[in-house]
Design a protein around this motif. Structure first.
Motif, mmCIF file in Angstrom:
data_model
loop_
_atom_site.group_PDB
_atom_site.id
_atom_site.type_symbol
_atom_site.label_atom_id
_atom_site.label_comp_id
_atom_site.label_asym_id
_atom_site.label_seq_id
_atom_site.Cartn_x
_atom_site.Cartn_y
_atom_site.Cartn_z
ATOM 1 N N ARG A 142 50.331 -37.013 -14.714
ATOM 2 C CA ARG A 142 50.976 -35.725 -14.935
ATOM 3 C C ARG A 142 50.792 -35.289 -16.391
ATOM 4 O O ARG A 142 50.810 -36.111 -17.308
ATOM 5 C CB ARG A 142 52.457 -35.799 -14.590
ATOM 6 C CG ARG A 142 52.702 -35.927 -13.097
ATOM 7 C CD ARG A 142 54.179 -35.863 -12.762
ATOM 8 N NE ARG A 142 54.382 -35.775 -11.324
ATOM 9 C CZ ARG A 142 55.552 -35.645 -10.728
ATOM 10 N NH1 ARG A 142 56.648 -35.595 -11.479
ATOM 11 N NH2 ARG A 142 55.649 -35.568 -9.419
ATOM 12 N N PRO B 23 58.541 -28.325 -11.427
ATOM 13 C CA PRO B 23 58.465 -29.248 -12.570
ATOM 14 C C PRO B 23 57.462 -28.758 -13.613
ATOM 15 O O PRO B 23 56.440 -28.154 -13.288
ATOM 16 C CB PRO B 23 58.007 -30.558 -11.920
ATOM 17 C CG PRO B 23 58.481 -30.475 -10.505
ATOM 18 C CD PRO B 23 58.368 -29.024 -10.134
ATOM 19 N N THR C 161 52.761 -33.766 -18.435
ATOM 20 C CA THR C 161 53.879 -34.091 -19.312
ATOM 21 C C THR C 161 53.770 -35.530 -19.820
ATOM 22 O O THR C 161 53.974 -35.802 -21.003
ATOM 23 C CB THR C 161 55.205 -33.901 -18.562
ATOM 24 O OG1 THR C 161 55.109 -34.491 -17.252
ATOM 25 C CG2 THR C 161 55.509 -32.412 -18.386
ATOM 26 N N SER D 79 59.962 -32.773 -18.297
ATOM 27 C CA SER D 79 59.654 -32.474 -16.897
ATOM 28 C C SER D 79 60.457 -31.297 -16.368
ATOM 29 O O SER D 79 60.040 -30.609 -15.439
ATOM 30 C CB SER D 79 59.910 -33.705 -16.023
ATOM 31 O OG SER D 79 61.265 -34.120 -16.123
ATOM 32 N N HIS E 270 55.289 -30.187 -15.409
ATOM 33 C CA HIS E 270 53.898 -30.662 -15.470
ATOM 34 C C HIS E 270 52.959 -29.697 -14.748
ATOM 35 O O HIS E 270 51.742 -29.744 -14.955
ATOM 36 C CB HIS E 270 53.770 -32.070 -14.890
ATOM 37 C CG HIS E 270 53.828 -32.130 -13.392
ATOM 38 N ND1 HIS E 270 55.010 -32.282 -12.701
ATOM 39 C CD2 HIS E 270 52.855 -32.047 -12.446
ATOM 40 C CE1 HIS E 270 54.761 -32.302 -11.402
ATOM 41 N NE2 HIS E 270 53.468 -32.159 -11.220
ATOM 42 N N THR F 294 62.894 -36.431 -18.999
ATOM 43 C CA THR F 294 61.605 -37.116 -19.067
ATOM 44 C C THR F 294 61.735 -38.462 -18.375
ATOM 45 O O THR F 294 62.806 -38.824 -17.880
ATOM 46 C CB THR F 294 61.135 -37.295 -20.521
ATOM 47 O OG1 THR F 294 59.767 -37.727 -20.519
ATOM 48 C CG2 THR F 294 61.975 -38.324 -21.260
#
Length: 369
Positions: A170, A154, A172, A58, A156, A11
């Motif tokens: 994003r 990723p 996330t 992520s 997100h 993250t």
């Protein structure tokens, strides 16, 4: 499948404790925040669940080996003893990414090539620059840690957002900011500058208990450890519910509203979200109990932008203080002076986090008087 190893959930720096809180609440074993993410113990089923369930990570890395190296010849020899065949398939292309820090081996490109050669010659798998399966080597203080990126794209990228506005938040990151604001899916959420709808859609998915990875593919499906039948059984579990509240977004730009509507439809939350064109001066709280207003307003990154944006922040704060009694507020900003121009009674802030080349801070309030 039952052996445990370290699993690393990445993250943004500064959000590790928030992600750890999410991971703990979702039942994973012994999560611990570390720089850049969260480490936990588990096996391949936990890898699948983390990719499928966790909103704030992520990417998910499986750590498969670690050893000391001080020069490239030693790395070449040691890499040939990594149990590649237990994780990688000889018929699936791979690529290697390496990073070096405070180590005698300092050339990341040379390190990546030595590891790639070892895999090709011991396993027979082809390497390719565009391979979906990525082997990640981190050499830090002469300790080489070998991980497999099990996510691929990723996390997100939920699989539904085709339309985005400039500098989008994003998913996330949005989910972790919602968690920091105390949001748990049981109250209404309003974003009065919704852009492409990220906060509203993420809040609706949390409330409906929809798995964030339900609509996408993962790199672990290309690994030797993958069990298609077990994975389909895991994905088939439905824990959805009808949320007790609705989720609303507004924006002065008609194009943003069109993007939000389309994204909500693809995400499967169109029936519990509402989007409308509306100026800040016209926003009103929806009927029902108070909830959370969360907004990612323009930052004003160029010299001279702040005076132009000051009236917008002042108007936002005035409307919220006058009309949103009992609601909590979260505002993402790069400039504390703009945030405080709202006149809102903010709680103490945490450290800023990186976002799009900038550093942003979440400014939160308790329920407004």
């Amino acid at each position: 499948m039952t052996a445990e190893f370290d699993i690393f959930l990445a993250t943004l720096p500064g959000l590790e404790p928030v992600l750890c809180d999410e991971v703990r609440h979702k039942g994973f074993k012994r999560p611990k925040p570390v720089p850049g993410g969260v480490v936990l113990k588990g096996g391949w089923p936990e890898i699948w669940r983390a990719n499928l369930w966790v909103r704030g990570a992520s990417r998910v890395l499986a750590r498969i080996d670690s050893f000391r190296v001080e020069h490239l010849a030693q790395l070449d020899r040691r890499a040939r003893h990594v149990p590649w065949a237990s994780v990688l398939r000889p018929d699936i292309p791979f690529r290697v990414e390496a990073s070096c820090s405070a180590s005698r081996i300092y050339h990341s490109g040379a390190a990546a090539e030595r590891i790639a050669t070892a895999i090709r010659e011991t396993l027979g798998a082809p390497s390719a620059d565009d391979a979906e399966v990525t082997v990640m080597a981190r050499i830090d203080h002469d300790i080489c840690t070998i991980s497999i990126d099990t996510s691929g794209e990723p996390l997100h990228k939920r699989g539904y957002k085709e339309a985005v506005n400039a500098a989008p938040m994003r998913e996330t990151m949005a989910s972790l900011f919602l968690r920091q604001c105390g949001y748990d899916g049981n109250e209404p959420v309003l974003d009065p500058m919704c852009g492409s709808g990220t906060f509203v859609i993420e809040a609706a998915e949390i409330a409906a208990r929809l798995n964030p990875g339900r609509a996408r593919h993962f790199a672990f499906e290309k690994l030797a450890t993958f069990d298609a039948e077990a994975w389909e059984t895991m994905r088939a579990v439905r824990s959805g519910r009808t949320p007790p509240a609705r989720f609303q977004g507004s924006d002065r730009d008609a194009g943003a509203i069109a993007m939000s509507l389309a994204n909500a439809e693809r995400a499967g939350v169109a029936d519990i979200t509402e989007f409308r064109r509306c100026a800040i001066s016209d926003i009103v709280p929806p009927e029902g109990p108070p909830g959370l207003v969360i907004v990612n307003p323009p930052y004003g990154t160029r010299l001279g932008d702040r005076p132009k944006l000051m009236p917008l922040y002042q108007a936002l704060g005035r409307v919220l203080m006058e009309r949103f009694h009992g609601w909590r507020v979260g505002i993402i900003a790069t400039d504390a002076r703009l945030a405080h121009a709202t006149g809102l009674p903010f709680l103490p802030t945490d450290a800023p986090v990186p976002h799009g080349g900038l550093r942003v801070t979440l400014f939160r309030t308790a329920p407004l008087p």
